[in-house]
Design a protein around this motif. Sequence first.
Motif, mmCIF file in Angstrom:
data_model
loop_
_atom_site.group_PDB
_atom_site.id
_atom_site.type_symbol
_atom_site.label_atom_id
_atom_site.label_comp_id
_atom_site.label_asym_id
_atom_site.label_seq_id
_atom_site.Cartn_x
_atom_site.Cartn_y
_atom_site.Cartn_z
ATOM 1 N N ARG A 161 0.795 -1.461 0.342
ATOM 2 C CA ARG A 161 -0.070 -0.171 -0.025
ATOM 3 C C ARG A 161 0.863 1.382 0.233
ATOM 4 N NH1 ARG A 161 -4.500 -2.102 4.466
ATOM 5 N NH2 ARG A 161 -4.742 -4.083 3.507
ATOM 6 N N PRO A 162 1.028 2.064 -1.018
ATOM 7 C CA PRO A 162 1.973 3.728 -1.002
ATOM 8 C C PRO A 162 0.880 3.730 -0.095
ATOM 9 C CG PRO A 162 -0.160 3.127 -2.800
ATOM 10 C CD PRO A 162 0.190 1.948 -2.344
ATOM 11 N N GLN A 163 1.996 5.057 0.050
ATOM 12 C CA GLN A 163 1.754 6.290 1.343
ATOM 13 C C GLN A 163 1.252 6.788 0.612
ATOM 14 O OE1 GLN A 163 5.397 7.797 2.415
ATOM 15 N NE2 GLN A 163 4.548 8.798 4.129
ATOM 16 N N GLU A 164 -0.360 7.412 1.303
ATOM 17 C CA GLU A 164 -0.604 8.248 0.781
ATOM 18 C C GLU A 164 -0.353 9.747 1.073
ATOM 19 O OE1 GLU A 164 -4.965 7.233 2.765
ATOM 20 O OE2 GLU A 164 -3.674 7.290 4.468
ATOM 21 N N ILE A 165 -0.642 10.835 0.032
ATOM 22 C CA ILE A 165 0.061 12.111 -0.562
ATOM 23 C C ILE A 165 -1.204 13.160 0.070
ATOM 24 C CG2 ILE A 165 1.390 13.478 -2.141
ATOM 25 C CD1 ILE A 165 2.210 11.249 -2.557
ATOM 26 N N GLU A 166 -0.520 14.393 0.745
ATOM 27 C CA GLU A 166 -1.893 15.614 0.553
ATOM 28 C C GLU A 166 -0.890 16.179 -0.524
ATOM 29 O OE1 GLU A 166 -1.227 17.432 4.795
ATOM 30 O OE2 GLU A 166 -1.010 15.517 5.707
ATOM 31 N N TRP A 167 -2.111 16.736 -0.983
ATOM 32 C CA TRP A 167 -2.500 17.617 -2.218
ATOM 33 C C TRP A 167 -2.856 18.727 -1.962
ATOM 34 C CZ3 TRP A 167 -6.995 17.963 -4.507
ATOM 35 C CH2 TRP A 167 -7.895 16.800 -4.778
ATOM 36 N N ASN A 168 -2.867 19.758 -2.984
ATOM 37 C CA ASN A 168 -3.792 20.574 -3.302
ATOM 38 C C ASN A 168 -3.791 20.942 -4.485
ATOM 39 O OD1 ASN A 168 -0.922 22.372 -4.038
ATOM 40 N ND2 ASN A 168 -0.840 23.622 -1.816
ATOM 41 N N GLN A 169 -4.097 22.101 -4.984
ATOM 42 C CA GLN A 169 -4.632 22.445 -6.831
ATOM 43 C C GLN A 169 -3.308 22.272 -7.390
ATOM 44 O OE1 GLN A 169 -4.897 26.454 -8.743
ATOM 45 N NE2 GLN A 169 -7.708 25.718 -9.044
ATOM 46 N N HIS A 170 -2.278 22.431 -6.611
ATOM 47 C CA HIS A 170 -0.715 23.139 -7.637
ATOM 48 C C HIS A 170 -0.277 21.225 -7.897
ATOM 49 C CE1 HIS A 170 2.710 24.412 -9.171
ATOM 50 N NE2 HIS A 170 3.264 24.112 -7.794
ATOM 51 N N SER A 171 0.061 20.678 -6.406
ATOM 52 C CA SER A 171 0.739 19.360 -6.446
ATOM 53 C C SER A 171 0.099 19.436 -7.012
ATOM 54 C CB SER A 171 0.520 19.198 -5.241
ATOM 55 O OG SER A 171 0.225 19.036 -4.631
#
Length: 441
Positions: A161-171
């Motif tokens: 299970r890959p690590q969850e990545i937080e994101w915003n519009q730019h990323s």
Amino acid sequence: MLTRFVSSTARRLIGRCLLENNYSVTTARLQCKRTFASSAASTFHGKSQYRFTHVLPVTASSTKVIWNDSLTADINYLWLRDNCQCSECKHPHTGQKLFDITRVPLDLQPQAIEMVDEGSHVRVVWDNDQHESVYDSHWLRANGRHFFINIPSESSKRNSRPQEIEWNQHSITENPPVMSYDEIKSSEVALYKWISLIHRYGVAIVKGTPIEKDFILDMAERIAYVKETSYGKYFDVVVEPKPNSHLAFSARGLDHHTDMNYRENSPGLQMLHCLKNNHDVSNPGGRTFFVDGLHVVSWLKKHHPSAFYTLCSIEVKFELTTESFTYNQTKPIICLDKDGNFSEIHVNNRTMGPIQAPKETINPFYSAYNILMRKIRDPELQYSLGLQPGDLVAFNNRRVLHGRSAFNSDRVSRHLVGCYVDYDEMLSKLDTLYGKGFFPK
């Protein structure tokens, strides 16, 4: 008395360790017949990357194991015995446990322990019944993480299970989680990659799918069975003229929300398949947008901890009543797991009922809720998509909030089909594909 068998390289270290712990050791050689569960032999593919270099007695209840990258763990004896992988203790076909740990003494110890197969396995003979257990170096590394003493920076911590990545519009715009259907339809490696994207970002888009109404069921069933709800196996998101229709089946804008918070367990994985969406240039409504709830909650905890804990502790009633059914459920807006980490977010103004909480908590709740919603509506967090026919988006309904901009139904003809899949079923598929060795590059 403990009798242990280890490599000659480790024997000197064992002697020193035993003196420190007041153990006496008799070295002998036991020849025992090994019995492996078939699943244990096929769990890892190819030549073993990680091998044991030392197995050292530490206390009367644990042994120290060291891998070839210096990773070290103190493994509890009862835990080892409870997780024996042999066919007597674990069914070779179903993988279900046959052994009952409550039938051995609590002071269980090895009669013998040694590295075998050039360090790829550890063999243990138990003192109460001379049962033999063999543990693969990768299996012990993957399942015994809670016993780790040190984690070398260069140590690979590969997990299905890959690590969850937080994101915003730019990323997320810079690195969009998008794949083509041509990739997925003929490759289990690509299927693993798609499911990994869903888990990592909470949302992933597949482009170029067949524009067929039932096709969404085929895609869902590539992962698991479809979760049938009161709307059936799937539902059409189209404008309905009925005045008492669900607001989703209208041309209204839908604010950021998660679905079915009024159910005991709100759906985990949601899919939306675009069949038709002819945008009106003069009135380009009907766009679908997403916001990462994991990112929002992390921000809230860091910058407004009081608001964070308020929304974790005060339960909210969600309810929905139609001609056919009535549902209601009470739960916090932010749910945490047993370790205090983010687990779920539940937001839907349309189905949120009157707050039932002590009067002194009402103002703090609305203050915290206001902070949360202002952040959720921040334009810098929006991942907005003008879905095209053939686009299919899958997202974690308990992590990612979604919504829709209003549109003129006289000018815009829009038809999506949606369905749900239990999230643990998706994780099961992810783990199964990983076990087969389908790893994306």
